[in-house]
Design an enzyme around this catalytic site. Structure first.
Site, PDB file in Angstrom:
ATOM      1  N   HIS A 129     -21.600  11.564   6.998  1.00 59.65           N
ATOM      2  CA  HIS A 129     -20.313  11.681   6.308  1.00 59.65           C
ATOM      3  C   HIS A 129     -19.672  13.038   6.543  1.00 59.65           C
ATOM      4  O   HIS A 129     -18.523  13.255   6.191  1.00 59.65           O
ATOM      5  CB  HIS A 129     -20.485  11.440   4.806  1.00 59.65           C
ATOM      6  CG  HIS A 129     -20.961  10.047   4.515  1.00 59.65           C
ATOM      7  ND1 HIS A 129     -22.298   9.735   4.431  1.00 59.65           N
ATOM      8  CD2 HIS A 129     -20.283   8.897   4.354  1.00 59.65           C
ATOM      9  CE1 HIS A 129     -22.416   8.440   4.200  1.00 59.65           C
ATOM     10  NE2 HIS A 129     -21.220   7.906   4.159  1.00 59.65           N
ATOM     11  N   HIS A 150     -30.910  -2.213   7.693  1.00 62.59           N
ATOM     12  CA  HIS A 150     -30.379  -0.895   7.354  1.00 62.59           C
ATOM     13  C   HIS A 150     -29.730  -0.957   5.979  1.00 62.59           C
ATOM     14  O   HIS A 150     -29.042  -1.923   5.653  1.00 62.59           O
ATOM     15  CB  HIS A 150     -29.351  -0.446   8.399  1.00 62.59           C
ATOM     16  CG  HIS A 150     -28.529   0.711   7.931  1.00 62.59           C
ATOM     17  ND1 HIS A 150     -29.038   1.977   7.825  1.00 62.59           N
ATOM     18  CD2 HIS A 150     -27.247   0.777   7.483  1.00 62.59           C
ATOM     19  CE1 HIS A 150     -28.096   2.793   7.356  1.00 62.59           C
ATOM     20  NE2 HIS A 150     -27.001   2.081   7.134  1.00 62.59           N
ATOM     21  N   GLY A 184     -25.933   1.852  14.653  1.00 60.59           N
ATOM     22  CA  GLY A 184     -25.151   0.753  15.234  1.00 60.59           C
ATOM     23  C   GLY A 184     -23.828   1.186  15.809  1.00 60.59           C
ATOM     24  O   GLY A 184     -23.569   0.998  16.990  1.00 60.59           O
ATOM     25  N   SER A 185     -22.953   1.765  14.990  1.00 61.65           N
ATOM     26  CA  SER A 185     -21.625   2.059  15.506  1.00 61.65           C
ATOM     27  C   SER A 185     -21.582   3.448  16.146  1.00 61.65           C
ATOM     28  O   SER A 185     -22.256   4.379  15.701  1.00 61.65           O
ATOM     29  CB  SER A 185     -20.583   1.956  14.399  1.00 61.65           C
ATOM     30  OG  SER A 185     -20.923   2.783  13.333  1.00 61.65           O
ATOM     31  N   ARG A 205       0.830  -1.221   0.000  1.00 59.69           N
ATOM     32  CA  ARG A 205       0.000   0.000   0.000  1.00 59.69           C
ATOM     33  C   ARG A 205       0.862   1.269   0.000  1.00 59.69           C
ATOM     34  O   ARG A 205       0.521   2.274   0.646  1.00 59.69           O
ATOM     35  CB  ARG A 205      -0.968   0.007   1.191  1.00 59.69           C
ATOM     36  CG  ARG A 205      -2.111  -0.979   1.019  1.00 59.69           C
ATOM     37  CD  ARG A 205      -3.056  -0.928   2.206  1.00 59.69           C
ATOM     38  NE  ARG A 205      -2.418  -1.399   3.414  1.00 59.69           N
ATOM     39  CZ  ARG A 205      -2.836  -1.128   4.652  1.00 59.69           C
ATOM     40  NH1 ARG A 205      -3.896  -0.381   4.835  1.00 59.69           N
ATOM     41  NH2 ARG A 205      -2.187  -1.607   5.699  1.00 59.69           N
ATOM     42  N   GLU A 206       1.956   1.221  -0.748  1.00 59.27           N
ATOM     43  CA  GLU A 206       2.857   2.365  -0.789  1.00 59.27           C
ATOM     44  C   GLU A 206       2.132   3.641  -1.230  1.00 59.27           C
ATOM     45  O   GLU A 206       2.381   4.730  -0.707  1.00 59.27           O
ATOM     46  CB  GLU A 206       4.008   2.109  -1.780  1.00 59.27           C
ATOM     47  CG  GLU A 206       4.938   0.976  -1.390  1.00 59.27           C
ATOM     48  CD  GLU A 206       4.472  -0.394  -1.909  1.00 59.27           C
ATOM     49  OE1 GLU A 206       3.262  -0.646  -2.001  1.00 59.27           O
ATOM     50  OE2 GLU A 206       5.353  -1.211  -2.209  1.00 59.27           O
ATOM     51  N   LEU A 207       1.235   3.476  -2.210  1.00 57.28           N
ATOM     52  CA  LEU A 207       0.563   4.662  -2.742  1.00 57.28           C
ATOM     53  C   LEU A 207      -0.336   5.291  -1.677  1.00 57.28           C
ATOM     54  O   LEU A 207      -0.388   6.510  -1.530  1.00 57.28           O
ATOM     55  CB  LEU A 207      -0.252   4.279  -3.989  1.00 57.28           C
ATOM     56  CG  LEU A 207      -0.973   5.433  -4.683  1.00 57.28           C
ATOM     57  CD1 LEU A 207       0.007   6.524  -5.098  1.00 57.28           C
ATOM     58  CD2 LEU A 207      -1.748   4.934  -5.903  1.00 57.28           C
TER      59      LEU A 207
HETATM   60  N1  GLN Z   1     -24.294  -1.152  11.752  1.00 57.91           N
HETATM   61  C1  GLN Z   1     -23.287  -0.603  10.907  1.00 57.91           C
HETATM   62  C2  GLN Z   1     -22.711   0.657  11.548  1.00 57.91           C
HETATM   63  O1  GLN Z   1     -23.427   1.361  12.149  1.00 57.91           O
HETATM   64  C3  GLN Z   1     -23.833  -0.253   9.533  1.00 57.91           C
HETATM   65  C4  GLN Z   1     -22.760   0.231   8.601  1.00 57.91           C
HETATM   66  C5  GLN Z   1     -23.194   0.422   7.158  1.00 57.91           C
HETATM   67  O2  GLN Z   1     -24.331   0.605   6.855  1.00 57.91           O
HETATM   68  N2  GLN Z   1     -22.289   0.415   6.239  1.00 57.91           N
HETATM   69  O3  GLN Z   1     -21.545   0.952  11.424  1.00 57.91           O
HETATM   70 ZN    ZN Z   2     -25.198   2.581   6.316  1.00 58.87          ZN
END
Ligand code: GLN
Ligand code: ZN
Length: 763
Positions: free
Chosen positions: A701, A648, A439-440, A16-18
């Site tokens: 995001h 989801h 979830g996360s 993964r040099e790049l």
């Molecule tokens: N349960 C996962 C999270 O919350 C869902 C991630 C996803 O939709 N890519 O990270």
């Molecule tokens: Zn998602």
């Protein structure tokens, strides 16, 4: 001897040099010395990869497939078709500016990114409108050509073809027809091809994978127009198609074969059935490049079987037969050499990019000199095949037996949604517009460090468990303080939503360095699903039970669905994907049952990758959706009415598969919507999606904290299309990439907006 070649090579580097060079450039000051370092890394990788191709006797080395960020962006730069909103002068584009196109800057969001056909590679979508110009930008292609020639290689430049380029593009002006740009685009390509001809280039590879999608007559006409203008400029064109069948019928094959190109490449791994049509229509002097080594997967080819298919072709075509991987090798890791810990038997079944080039060489020698010239290589291929077919780690009788015993009632909940819904309402006693998350929670540096230390053996199992439990406790306390209704444990213990489960399932293996570029500097290391899948023991029950013990509110169990597990792994090629999906589904079904037995009342089965598995031609969608939806239902249907199943999905654009999503019959679906400003939700409204739904009310995001008023507005709009009694409130996706401060601020606002609206609904 049949010429061997590749449509492209992975560019990220074996180590993964790049990636590391890019990230240190971005995080540093992006000054001239840093730029020189990054460029030197790029040059070193290109040279190493050309050398590798030359050493394996490839007739051409691919030049122009390399990109510091993305090859579609590179094409945009080469054409000079930069989005005008950035205000850059294409002719003077700097490296820093090209990264601003890819990553955004203070004034402008990045160019949109989307998946490259049905792969997990993301490209930057060309942004075109009536005023777009194609006057050319920095000619990196000519530079790369000169560089490769300087090293003495037989150079074959590769370019994305003009029609596919337009096909990949989007426009923000409503009603704009991107085909109206065809003459301008063709003129730009003509200029580039002429320059290459002047350099004395013989062959140019021109990628037209759009030919494997369902094209209407206007798009097919565009091929005639484009290649009429490009086919006679002094370079020979190898028109490459991949990821599917470029000849759904004889008429289309005949039409493409009559374009003024000198060669056609076919993906004979994905679509071997197209060969017959092509053999009937191929003009007498046209080269046929047979893509016979799988460029999308990591299995060693069955050389003897491939040879048997190639021999009649070679007899018919002679030197007009070329051999290649099915598509660019961008989608597989660089080399098995970097895998020192893989089990030797499993390793003997695999071929990464470098080993695939070796396979081409063997095939080419066998065709010309006979099988006697490659006895050892063929024997090794046979042995790998035989050991894989018979291995006890691949075939598991009890898994097969269980699969054969699946009955239709196992893929349906025992009661219809309305019945379940009433039972769940009574049991869960949630307020209207229940709030939850996906979830996360933030994967803080401390969490990552603990996991890394645990992996290295520096942090013992018990200490690691305690660390994770402390994180879970923190997440639960924070959610209670925020006033969320359905809680999650936060996924602190998970590195990746597929890897986490793959590591606990039998039938999965993991590479050390099997990295594949996802976008820019981001790579993924897809696990290798090599054998019948089963779950030796519960995977999430202890953790979820612990999390539930901390609170009276419902704790959502969190699982990755069978289709996503499949889609984000390198999967077996010795049985249908549907079969593998069903095996995964049974393993998850068992986990769902165990969670239910442990007192978990809400269970989410994530399927973010369901859509990306769609075949390239819509006519093939129903067959895929049938087994994909069935696999989800198999995983979700083994529970009582009172257990609430969530799913989801993210990455927008679901409106065209809403009936399939509805037939998954999850009690609640949470979806990413905020980036498409609820457009998606309108689709759910118009279709009258029958179950409960949680449209994402803010974009995870972005680090920006959404205002209460913005969330309220989105929720009001949601209430217009979805009956409020079926609406949930949640962010777009998981929060693992965010920090706690912004997460708490955003969720505080989300809960506040929900309370406003509840009060209003009650009034
Ligand atoms: N349960 C996962 C999270 O919350 C869902 C991630 C996803 O939709 N890519 O990270
Ligand atoms: Zn998602």
């Amino acid at each position: 001897m049949p010429l061997t070649h590749t449509l492209g090579f992975p560019r990220i580097g074996a180590r993964r040099e790049l990636k590391f060079a890019l990230e240190s450039f971005w995080h540093g000051d992006m000054d001239a010395p840093a730029e020189a370092t990054l460029r030197a890394t790029g040059a070193a990788l290109r040279q190493r990869h050309w050398r590798l191709q030359s050493d394996r006797g490839l007739g051409h080395v691919a030049v122009g497939d390399f990109a510091l960020y993305d090859h579609v962006l590179n094409t945009t730069v080469l054409l000079g078709a930069l989005p005008r909103r950035f205000g850059f002068d294409a002719a003077q584009l700097t490296l820093a500016q090209s990264f601003e196109l890819a990553r955004g800057n203070a004034a402008q969001p990045a160019m949109e990114m989307t998946k490259w056909f049905d792969t997990n590679y993301h490209y930057l979508v060309p942004e075109l409108d009536a005023e777009s110009t194609f006057n050319g930008g920095p000619s990196w292609l000519l530079d790369d050509v000169d560089e490769a020639r300087g090293h003495g290689h037989a150079v074959r430049p590769t370019l994305i073809g003009p029609v596919t380029y337009l096909w990949l593009a989007k426009s923000h002006s409503p009603g704009f027809d991107r085909l109206s740009l065809l003459p301008r685009v063709v003129a730009a390509y003509a200029r580039i091809l002429t320059q290459l001809a002047e350099r004395g280039i013989d062959w140019v590879q021109i990628d037209e994978p759009a030919l494997c999608t369902a094209l209407d007559t206007r798009w097919l006409d565009a091929y005639d127009i484009a290649y009429e203008g490009l086919g006679r400029l002094g370079v020979k064109l190898l028109l490459t198609t991949y990821f599917g069948n470029a000849a759904p019928d004889l008429a289309q094959a005949a039409r493409i074969a009559s374009l003024p190109v000198h060669g056609i490449h076919l993906d004979l791994v994905r679509a071997p059935e197209q060969l017959e049509a092509w053999m009937r229509v191929l003009p007498a002097h046209t080269v046929l490049s047979a893509g016979v080594v799988d460029g999308r997967n990591i299995w060693r080819a069955d050389l003897r079987a491939v040879l048997a298919r190639l021999q009649p072709l070679h007899a018919a075509l002679g030197d007009r037969l070329w051999l290649a991987p099915s598509c660019s090798l961008l989608h597989v890791p660089v080399s098995l050499e970097a895998e020192r810990r893989l089990d030797p038997e499993l390793r003997s079944w695999l071929a990464f990019a470098t080993e695939k080039l070796d396979e081409l060489r063997v095939l080419s020698i066998a065709l010309t000199k006979g099988e006697a010239a490659v006895v050892a290589e063929l024997a090794a291929s046979d042995a790998a095949r035989a050991s894989r077919a018979a291995s006890r780690r691949v075939v598991n009788a009890s898994v097969r037996k269980r699969l054969a015993a699946i009955t239709p009632d196992m893929t349906a909940r025992s009661s219809p949604f309305e019945t379940r819904n009433a039972v769940q309402r009574a049991a869960l006693k949630l307020p209207p517009l229940p709030t939850t998350t996906i979830g996360s929670f933030p994967q803080t540096p401390a969490i990552r460090q603990a996991r890394a230390a645990h992996k290295r053996g520096e942090l013992g199992a018990l200490a690691y468990l305690e660390r994770m439990r402390a994180e879970i406790t923190l997440a639960v306390r924070k959610q209670e303080a925020l006033g969320l209704d359905v809680l999650v444990h936060g996924e602190a213990e998970r590195n990746d939503m597929v890897e986490f489960f793959g590591e606990q399932l039998c039938g999965y293996a993991f590479t050390e360095n099997g990295w594949v570029q996802s976008y820019g500097s981001r790579c993924v290391k897809p696990p290798v699903l090599y054998g019948d899948v089963y779950r030796p023991e519960p995977m999430t029950v202890d953790t979820t039970r612990f999390a539930q013990s901390l609170t009276d509110r419902p704790m959502k169990g969190m699982l990755t669905g069978p289709v996503t597990m499949l889609q984000w792994s390198f999967v077996r090629d010795d049985q249908p994907r549907a079969t593998t999906a069903r095996q995964l589904a049974l393993a998850i079904r068992d986990e769902v049952a165990d969670l239910e037995a442990a007192g978990i009342r809400v269970i989410q089965i994530d399927e973010p990758a369901l859509r990306e598995g769609l075949p390239l031609r819509a006519s093939d969608w129903p067959a895929y959706l049938d087994w994909a939806v069935e696999a989800f239902r198999l995983s979700a249907s083994g529970v009582a009415d009172r257990t609430q199943i969530h799913t989801h999905m993210c990455y927008a654009e679901f409106n065209d598969i809403l009936p399939a999503i509805a037939s998954m019959d999850a009690d609640v679906i949470t979806i990413e919507t905020s980036r498409s400003a609820m457009e998606l939700l309108e689709g759910f409204g118009a279709f009258a999606y029958p179950n409960e739904i949680g449209p994402g009310v803010y974009d995870i995001h972005s680090p920006r904290v959404p205002e209460v008023s913005a969330i309220t507005r989105l929720l009001e709009r949601a209430c217009e299309v979805i009956p409020p009694e079926r609406l949930w409130v949640n962010p777009d996706c998981g929060l693992k990439t965010r920090g706690w401060a912004e997460t708490e601020a955003a969720l505080t606002n989300m809960v506040a907006a929900t309370r406003h609206l509840r009060a209003r609904l009650a009034a």
